[in-house]
Design a protein around this motif. Structure first.
Motif, PDB file in Angstrom:
ATOM      1  N   PRO A 162      18.014  32.905 -35.076  1.00 21.19           N
ATOM      2  CA  PRO A 162      18.076  31.461 -35.302  1.00 21.19           C
ATOM      3  C   PRO A 162      18.930  30.476 -35.371  1.00 21.19           C
TER       4      PRO A 162
ATOM      5  N   GLU B 118      17.713  37.609 -42.447  1.00 21.31           N
ATOM      6  CA  GLU B 118      16.838  38.222 -41.382  1.00 21.31           C
ATOM      7  C   GLU B 118      16.423  39.058 -41.784  1.00 21.31           C
TER       8      GLU B 118
ATOM      9  N   LEU C 173      13.682  38.461 -32.605  1.00 22.40           N
ATOM     10  CA  LEU C 173      13.283  37.104 -32.074  1.00 22.40           C
ATOM     11  C   LEU C 173      14.254  36.605 -30.376  1.00 22.40           C
TER      12      LEU C 173
ATOM     13  N   ASN D  69       7.919  39.340 -32.613  1.00 22.13           N
ATOM     14  CA  ASN D  69       7.932  38.598 -33.962  1.00 22.13           C
ATOM     15  C   ASN D  69       8.046  39.132 -35.337  1.00 22.13           C
TER      16      ASN D  69
ATOM     17  N   LYS E 226       9.378  27.197 -38.486  1.00 25.09           N
ATOM     18  CA  LYS E 226       9.544  28.005 -37.463  1.00 25.09           C
ATOM     19  C   LYS E 226       9.018  29.030 -37.711  1.00 25.09           C
ATOM     20  N   TYR E 227       9.178  29.859 -38.331  1.00 21.83           N
ATOM     21  CA  TYR E 227       9.487  31.132 -38.312  1.00 21.83           C
ATOM     22  C   TYR E 227       8.338  32.309 -39.081  1.00 21.83           C
TER      23      TYR E 227
END
Length: 263
Positions: free
Chosen positions: A36, A106, A199, A204, A254-255
């Motif tokens: 990301p 992450e 990602l 996901n 977004k995530y």
């Protein structure tokens, strides 16, 4: 043109030249993983432009070249790694790189195309982890937290497959370059994959992972710079923008939990 007008014109030209130079945008080159990291950096580009900083984002697909390019002054900063990896890489390669600040976490996840739960893995199953030391040790801790293996006390991020003290399913640990793990899933029973690569492969972490690292992970991704550059005005402006409410909202929207703000 008479001499007086010539002098006035020359003076104005010099002033305009000076003004243009004084107000020219400063270019800040930063290396980043596409997802990301590059996506997050694109959010702050317009704000930095208003402050006279032209943020140039150079995308990398591996975990080695961004640090080497930064050390060689081909980049002003990079954004792709967590602090333990930065410290280990800098020590191993004798680079003088430091963190300018943490941005996000992450959570690392376990993925499989063959089972829906780690308990369904058969004896002798092949499970891949990243082959770099800090991410490999981190992946083993994820497997240990999920109850698949036990690790020697105290090894933490420095753990290796040799530090496994209990392996009831006799799983086979396969060490693979982190970037290639999603593509290797077809040939494995499971793999522990960094979220940026997951990602990028349309996996996901919150839906597809069969086990995932706790969100209180200490592996925050940082912006790295050469030692001493962390106090440069342009770097401070970059970090201020990355720590803004707008970036926090972007990460959340977004995530949806696959990437978590670290500020």
């Amino acid at each position: 043109m008479n001499k007086r007008n010539f002098l006035i014109t020359a003076a104005l030209s010099a002033a305009l030249c000076f003004f243009g130079t004084a107000n020219a945008a400063e270019t800040l080159k930063i290396g980043a993983s596409p997802v990301p990291h590059a996506d997050i950096l694109k959010v702050v580009q317009p704000e930095l432009a208003k402050k006279g900083i032209d943020l140039k984002i150079i995308e990398f697909s591996d975990y080695v070249q961004p640090n080497l390019a930064l050390s060689d002054k081909d980049l002003d900063a990079n954004f792709f790694q967590h602090l333990p990896y930065l410290e280990a890489f800098s020590k191993d390669h004798r680079l003088n790189l430091v963190s300018a600040g943490a941005v996000h976490i992450e959570p690392m996840g376990v993925y499989s195309k063959k089972v829906k739960n780690l308990t369904d893995l058969k004896k002798g199953a092949s499970v891949a982890i990243p082959n770099d030391p800090t991410n490999g040790g981190r992946a083993l801790q994820v497997l240990a937290a999920a109850g698949l293996i036990k690790m020697k006390d105290g090894v933490g991020v420095n753990g290796t497959p040799l530090d496994i003290t209990d392996n009831p399913k006799r799983i086979r640990i396969v060490e693979v370059e982190a970037a290639t793990l999603p593509r290797a899933l077809d040939d494995l029973d499971a793999a522990v994959i960094n979220s940026n690569y997951a990602l990028g492969a349309k996996l996901n972490p919150t839906k597809d992972a069969i086990a995932i690292e706790a969100k209180d992970s200490p592996y925050a991704n940082v912006v790295a710079v050469r030692a001493g550059d962390e106090n440069k005005p342009a770097i401070k402006e970059l970090m201020s923008s990355l720590h803004s409410p707008e970036v926090k909202k972007f990460i959340g929207d977004k995530y949806n939990g696959a990437v978590v703000p670290a500020f």
